[in-house]
Design an enzyme around this catalytic site. Structure first.
Site, PDB file in Angstrom:
ATOM      1  N   ASP A   8       8.521  -0.111   0.725  1.00 52.85           N
ATOM      2  CA  ASP A   8       7.663   0.861   1.392  1.00 52.85           C
ATOM      3  C   ASP A   8       8.251   2.267   1.249  1.00 52.85           C
ATOM      4  O   ASP A   8       9.469   2.431   1.213  1.00 52.85           O
ATOM      5  CB  ASP A   8       7.555   0.480   2.879  1.00 52.85           C
ATOM      6  CG  ASP A   8       6.272   0.972   3.517  1.00 52.85           C
ATOM      7  OD1 ASP A   8       5.365   1.402   2.779  1.00 52.85           O
ATOM      8  OD2 ASP A   8       6.177   0.925   4.757  1.00 52.85           O
ATOM      9  N   HIS A  51       9.696   0.653  10.890  1.00 50.65           N
ATOM     10  CA  HIS A  51       9.344  -0.776  10.868  1.00 50.65           C
ATOM     11  C   HIS A  51      10.065  -1.455  12.013  1.00 50.65           C
ATOM     12  O   HIS A  51      11.258  -1.250  12.190  1.00 50.65           O
ATOM     13  CB  HIS A  51       9.821  -1.435   9.580  1.00 50.65           C
ATOM     14  CG  HIS A  51       9.105  -0.971   8.364  1.00 50.65           C
ATOM     15  ND1 HIS A  51       9.563  -1.231   7.103  1.00 50.65           N
ATOM     16  CD2 HIS A  51       7.951  -0.274   8.209  1.00 50.65           C
ATOM     17  CE1 HIS A  51       8.721  -0.717   6.211  1.00 50.65           C
ATOM     18  NE2 HIS A  51       7.749  -0.114   6.863  1.00 50.65           N
ATOM     19  N   SER A  94      13.339   1.676   7.746  1.00 48.63           N
ATOM     20  CA  SER A  94      13.197   0.237   7.954  1.00 48.63           C
ATOM     21  C   SER A  94      14.561  -0.283   8.406  1.00 48.63           C
ATOM     22  O   SER A  94      15.282   0.441   9.104  1.00 48.63           O
ATOM     23  CB  SER A  94      12.707  -0.414   6.661  1.00 48.63           C
ATOM     24  OG  SER A  94      12.313  -1.742   6.878  1.00 48.63           O
TER      25      SER A  94
END
Ligand SMILES: C[S@@+](CC[C@H](N)C(=O)[O-])C[C@H]1O[C@@H](n2cnc3c(N)ncnc32)[C@H](O)[C@@H]1O
Lengths: 189, 270
Positions: free
Chosen positions: A135, A42, A15
């Site tokens: 996540d 992401h 991310s």
């Protein structure tokens, strides 16, 4: 069948702050032979084929965005398309899904890791990089549950330490490595 | 966690008892949905979900609703709508009467977007839009044409990115955190149940849109649905799929030509 040819699969989730780590890793990878890599990153924008070009520029290995129902083959780096969850089927094909965001994210790292865990079992290596999201932790836990191995970027080397730290705090990391160590691990050095 | 065998049992029940066939949907996705149903509807075990489904007809609707992915938005992939407007509508305009089919319309955001495009091209008055889905619940919502106000900012951005030049808010009226789209748009849309797995062609169209539905089907089901679209499309008509879906590898591909390098719109050449 591709199923027999693939000996190892690395799923990498990142991310915020993971982009530069990915570029670093890509530049250091040896040819994959019987392995394949799947990257779930992401990101904000919908259309970014540019990402594939940027990645390809760093490595001699073929990098491609996943097409739905595409069979996974050894020797490739696959990238999850923006705005879809990436799932891996037991017959080693990819499928895509536009269902609700998970952890505010689509693609979600958890979704990909969890389905990959069931498909690949011990052949699977889950790698979680920098990010400021929760996540990935659950995905890593699932990977271990199915016999796979998990690696988490050392939070001290991460631009956003929260995501890898979260995984470590939950006991989901078999190895905690800095980017160089991760590159070596993938290369089997 | 539930096993593949259990999923097979459940899907066979649903097929045998109710005639809904989910057995050729992509496995990983179905499994996630069923796990989600177990959690959200608080079934202590798989056996209880199965029992409920077998013995309570009214639960079927809930099951179908929960198993299908209904996430949608207005002017999703704005560039797609821009190409529709620039390359497809001018051809449709030459017909005395335009028929369009949205297969897998979900809660209707896509078909209302289309109605707005047609309105702006001054074609809505001679158009009829069929919007179909297997999910009764989403169809009812689509029929109402009522959406959450909180989504309008993003939809309006999408609209502008797609080349829209009007004030998006002219198309609806706001009450209590909801918006209702103008009756004029809705009047041209027919909402109906239609199952792409088991139902047949029901009309001929110049444009068929089926976006983000085929990703849930296995190859065999995809080919069936694409065959159905082929049967339902006039020669020189257009077929539009989702951003990650393709006609490549489909048996009928040779008769079709992609009209844009990027957007998933094909024209039926013969
Ligand atoms: C993700 S939504 C797509 C909505 C819209 N087309 C879009 O792209 O934004 C998928 C829809 O397909 C519907 N669907 C799934 N299986 C179907 C089938 N066999 N026949 C018709 N519709 C189906 C679902 O109920 C759901 O509403």
């Amino acid at each position: 069948m591709a199923q027999d040819e693939i000996k190892k699969v690395f799923v990498i989730g990142g991310s915020s702050g993971s982009f530069d780590v990915l570029l670093y890793l890509l530049a250091r990878l040896q040819p994959l032979d019987a392995a394949a890599i799947v990257i779930v990153l992401h990101r904000k924008s919908g259309y970014d084929t540019a990402l594939i070009e940027v990645f390809s520029y760093r490595t001699g290995i073929t990098v491609k965005e996943v097409d739905e129902k595409e069979p996974m083959l050894p020797g490739f780096i696959y990238v999850a398309p923006a705005n879809y969850h990436l799932l891996i089927e037991k017959d080693y094909t990819f499928s895509l899904d536009v269902s609700e965001r998970i952890n505010y994210s689509r693609p979600s790292i958890d979704v990909c890791f969890e389905t990959a865990a069931e498909a690949f079992g011990q052949k699977l290596f889950g790698i979680l990089l920098s990010g400021s999201n929760i996540d990935g932790t659950h995905g890593l836990e699932t990977i271990r549950q199915f016999g796979g191995t998990t690696i988490v970027q050392n939070p001290q080397t991460a631009e956003s330490p929260f995501m890898p730290q979260q995984a470590i705090n939950n006991g989901a990391a078999d190895y905690v490595l800095e980017p160089e160590g991760i590159a070596r691990f993938i290369n089997g050095e | 966690m539930i096993s593949d065998e259990q999923i097979e049992l459940l899907l066979n029940d649903v097929l045998e008892l109710y005639g809904y066939d989910f057995t050729n949907y992509t496995k990983a996705s179905i499994k996630r949905r069923i796990n989600r149903i177990l959690a959200v509807d608080r079934f202590p075990s798989f056996a209880e979900l199965r029992y409920r489904l077998r013995n309570d007809k009214t639960y079927l609707n809930r099951f179908v609703e929960a198993i299908s992915v209904n996430v949608t938005e207005m002017f999703r992939d704005p560039q797609f709508f821009r190409i529709l407007k620039e390359k497809v509508l001018p051809h449709l305009a030459t017909y005395p009467y335009i028929r369009i089919w949205h297969a897998g319309c979900s809660t209707g955001e896509e078909v209302y977007s289309m109605a707005i495009l047609l309105k702006e091209a001054n074609l809505l008055h001679k158009s009829l839009l069929y919007a179909t889905d297997i999910n009764q619940e989403v169809l009812e919502k689509a029929r109402q044409g009522v959406f959450s106000l909180s989504n309008m900012k993003q939809y309006s951005e999408n609209y502008i990115l797609s080349g829209g030049i009007k004030a998006f808010s002219d198309y609806y009226i706001t009450t209590n955190g909801h918006v209702k789209f103008n009756e004029e748009l809705r009047r041209k849309i027919i909402f109906a149940m239609h199952n792409l797995v088991s139902d047949r062609s029901f009309n001929e169209f110049q444009l068929i849109l089926c976006r983000n539905v085929l990703i849930y089907f296995d190859k065999h089901l995809q080919d069936r649905a694409i065959g159905l679209f082929d049967e339902s499309l006039e020669t020189l008509g257009y077929l539009a799929l989702g951003a990650k879906e393709t006609l490549r590898f489909a048996p009928i591909e040779k008769n079709y030509k992609q009209i844009d390098g990027k957007e998933k719109i094909w024209r039926k050449m013969k």
